[in-house]
Write a protein that holds these residues in place. Structure first.
Motif, short mmCIF file in Angstrom:
data_model
loop_
_atom_site.label_atom_id
_atom_site.label_comp_id
_atom_site.label_asym_id
_atom_site.label_seq_id
_atom_site.Cartn_x
_atom_site.Cartn_y
_atom_site.Cartn_z
N GLY A 188 0.77 -1.16 0.04
CA GLY A 188 -0.03 -0.10 0.04
C GLY A 188 0.72 1.11 0.00
O GLY A 188 1.74 1.54 -0.73
N MET A 189 0.49 2.41 0.70
CA MET A 189 1.12 3.67 0.99
C MET A 189 0.91 4.14 2.07
O MET A 189 0.42 3.58 3.06
CB MET A 189 0.38 4.40 -0.16
CG MET A 189 0.06 4.38 -1.64
SD MET A 189 -0.78 5.26 -2.56
CE MET A 189 -2.46 4.81 -2.04
N ASP A 190 1.97 5.22 2.28
CA ASP A 190 1.77 5.99 3.50
C ASP A 190 0.93 7.11 3.40
O ASP A 190 0.42 7.09 2.13
CB ASP A 190 3.31 6.37 4.01
CG ASP A 190 3.73 7.32 2.98
OD1 ASP A 190 3.26 8.05 2.34
OD2 ASP A 190 5.28 7.35 3.17
N ARG A 191 0.67 7.89 4.55
CA ARG A 191 -0.32 8.97 4.27
C ARG A 191 -0.08 9.88 3.40
O ARG A 191 -0.97 10.58 2.59
CB ARG A 191 -0.51 9.51 5.77
CG ARG A 191 -1.46 8.73 6.87
CD ARG A 191 -1.53 9.33 8.00
NE ARG A 191 -2.53 8.67 8.88
CZ ARG A 191 -3.76 8.64 8.98
NH1 ARG A 191 -4.37 9.49 8.25
NH2 ARG A 191 -4.55 8.17 9.82
N ALA A 192 1.03 10.39 3.33
CA ALA A 192 1.50 11.47 2.37
C ALA A 192 1.46 10.69 0.85
O ALA A 192 0.82 11.57 -0.14
CB ALA A 192 3.00 11.87 2.63
N GLY A 193 2.04 9.70 0.47
CA GLY A 193 1.92 9.09 -0.57
C GLY A 193 0.36 8.97 -1.04
O GLY A 193 0.00 9.07 -2.34
N ALA A 194 -0.47 8.45 -0.35
CA ALA A 194 -1.80 8.17 -0.39
C ALA A 194 -2.49 9.77 -1.09
O ALA A 194 -3.32 9.71 -1.77
CB ALA A 194 -2.59 7.65 0.71
N ALA A 195 -2.31 10.58 -0.23
CA ALA A 195 -2.79 12.00 -0.55
C ALA A 195 -2.35 12.43 -1.98
O ALA A 195 -3.12 12.93 -2.84
CB ALA A 195 -2.45 13.12 0.44
N SER A 196 -1.15 12.29 -2.21
CA SER A 196 -0.45 12.62 -3.47
C SER A 196 -1.09 11.63 -4.47
O SER A 196 -1.34 12.31 -5.79
CB SER A 196 1.31 12.47 -3.24
OG SER A 196 1.75 12.67 -4.76
N PHE A 197 -1.45 10.44 -4.29
CA PHE A 197 -1.68 9.61 -5.31
C PHE A 197 -3.21 9.78 -5.40
O PHE A 197 -3.91 9.84 -6.91
CB PHE A 197 -1.66 8.18 -4.93
CG PHE A 197 -1.98 7.30 -6.03
CD1 PHE A 197 -1.14 6.42 -6.93
CD2 PHE A 197 -3.31 6.65 -6.01
CE1 PHE A 197 -1.62 5.56 -7.84
CE2 PHE A 197 -3.88 5.64 -6.55
CZ PHE A 197 -2.81 5.05 -7.53
N GLY A 198 -3.90 9.94 -4.65
CA GLY A 198 -5.38 10.26 -4.87
C GLY A 198 -5.99 11.88 -5.25
O GLY A 198 -6.90 12.01 -5.96
#
Length: 345
Positions: A107-117
């Motif tokens: 999966g992703m970390d929180r920062a990566g998820a925000a950037s990906f989404g």
């Protein structure tokens, strides 16, 4: 003069479109080349029939994003066009009796998820992504027992959590790859490959040693994952070169092996997002010494246990083609037979 400027702009746009088309055609051709024959069900069962297999399966969902179904699924073939669609980004946590853990995707970390989404939100009209904790955070002290990773494919939403897993880690983290995943990629895998190459242990400075140790898995059929009995990897076509099917025989009630399949179907690149697994988080409960508590991951989902079926975990649903419906029906029936074969072995 204005005519020359106009012609120059038109020429530039034509070249840009032609270049983009060439890149997409090259990527699509690379994906189509990854169409190795799949093993028979009996061969897949044999590959995971080693004693001492995993005893627990948990799911750690690292992000969720609600979006229009029509942006992901083919509306003409969607049997539930009015239902909500939530894309999730899970990590599958396999645990052995001695405490060792193998992760299927991270999966992703929180920062990566925000950037990906964010781009998905803007382009599809979806809701803002909801980042959850990284898999390392959800595992807590048990993260130190992670001894290997298998990626279904190398995209950032499957690989991004590796950075947190490497933080403070004293030893390398083994990543098991087929030749296709290790050697062949395209522009969509470049960022994830860079993450794996740049990941550092300890304090994660450039002076720290690399975290990821790539371990090559032989190609052809269902190949056992070294050091993790009861699991196997199959090189298979998907929406990305190097896609891998992951098989695991997880001990259930009474010690019977339950065949779990994590896969990416072969499909046109245009519909690749339909294959995201939609799963709810099953957190790793923290017991004594960071060990997962016995009830952290039930052997079977409740509805599967009520049906008495052997579930196929991690198979994302979209409206399938006729050929895929036949293949899925055969696979579901054969998986039940495989469960029986495993329990009798």
């Amino acid at each position: 003069m204005w005519r020359a400027i106009r012609n120059g702009i038109v020429g530039f746009l034509v070249l840009a479109l032609a270049g983009s088309g060439g890149v997409l055609a090259w990527a699509h051709a690379g994906i189509r080349r990854e169409q190795a024959p799949l093993p028979s069900l009996s061969a897949a069962v044999r590959a995971v029939q080693a004693p001492g297999g995993p005893v627990r399966l948990a799911i750690a969902n690292t992000a969720s994003q609600t979006m229009p179904r029509s942006s992901v699924l083919d509306a003409a073939r969607d049997p539930a066009a009015g239902a909500p669609y939530v894309m999730s980004h899970p990590s599958f946590v396999l645990e052995w009796a001695d405490g060792r853990i193998l992760l299927v995707d991270v999966g992703m970390d929180r920062a990566g998820a925000a950037s990906f989404g964010r781009p998905i939100e803007l382009l599809s009209g979806g809701e803002p992504i909801e980042p959850h904790d990284a898999v390392a955070t959800q595992l807590g002290d048990a993260a130190g027992r992670v001894d290997g990773i298998v990626f279904t494919h190398l995209h950032e939403d499957h690989v991004g959590g590796v950075v947190e897993l490497c933080r403070g880690r004293p030893r390398p983290l083994r990543v098991f790859m087929t030749e296709a995943q290790d050697q062949r990629g395209n522009h969509t895998t470049r960022a994830a490959r860079r993450l794996l190459t740049d990941a550092r242990r300890g304090a994660q400075t450039e002076a720290d040693p690399p975290c990821v140790e790539r371990v090559r898995i032989a190609s052809g059929g269902a190949q056992p994952v070294p050091g993790f009995p009861g699991t196997a990897v199959v090189a298979a076509g998907g929406h990305t070169p190097g896609s891998q099917i992951v098989l695991a025989a997880v001990a259930g009630a009474g010690g019977a092996g339950r065949l779990r399949v994590h896969r990416r179907h072969r499909e046109p690149h245009r519909r690749h997002r339909a294959r995201r697994a939609q799963t709810d988080a099953v957190p790793m409960a923290r017991g004594s010494g960071g060990r997962a508590a016995p009830d952290a991951a039930p052997a079977l989902p409740a509805r599967a246990a009520r049906r008495g079926r052997c579930p196929l975990a991690g198979v994302a649903r979209r409206a399938p083609t006729r050929r895929e419906r036949r293949a899925d029906a055969a696979l579901n029936g054969a998986a039940d037979d495989a469960c029986g074969a495993l329990s009798k072995s």
